[in-house]
Design a protein around this motif. Sequence first.
Motif: not given
Length: 101
Positions: A9-14, A21-25, A27-37
């Motif tokens: 989903x992060x890759x699709x929105x990107x 974003x890099x692969x590391x970004x 992973x980071x965005x996936x974690x951060x967005x999931x924490x927000x939800x």
Amino acid sequence: MAGRIDESQVRHISHLSRLKPTDEEVRLFSEQLSAILEYVGQLNEVDTTDVPPTAHALPVHNVFRPDEPARGMKPAQALSNAPQRDGNFFAVPRVLEQDSA
């Protein structure tokens, strides 16, 4: 966890946002967005039965100036700081693909 955002989903929105974003970004965005939800999910558990609906927490008033006609800028002045020009127009990169219209 309520509402997980996975890496696809992060890759699709990107892609839609034309970000790379890099692969590391990712992973980071996936974690951060999931924490927000997850946090928003906690807010959904709060009892708001006696809370009236509001658009703003504080009273809001119009802070705009009066909309009055004024003389506009000449094209040369409006485009003076433009990184790229095409005659009297701003030149910008193409955003839409030919077949997506």
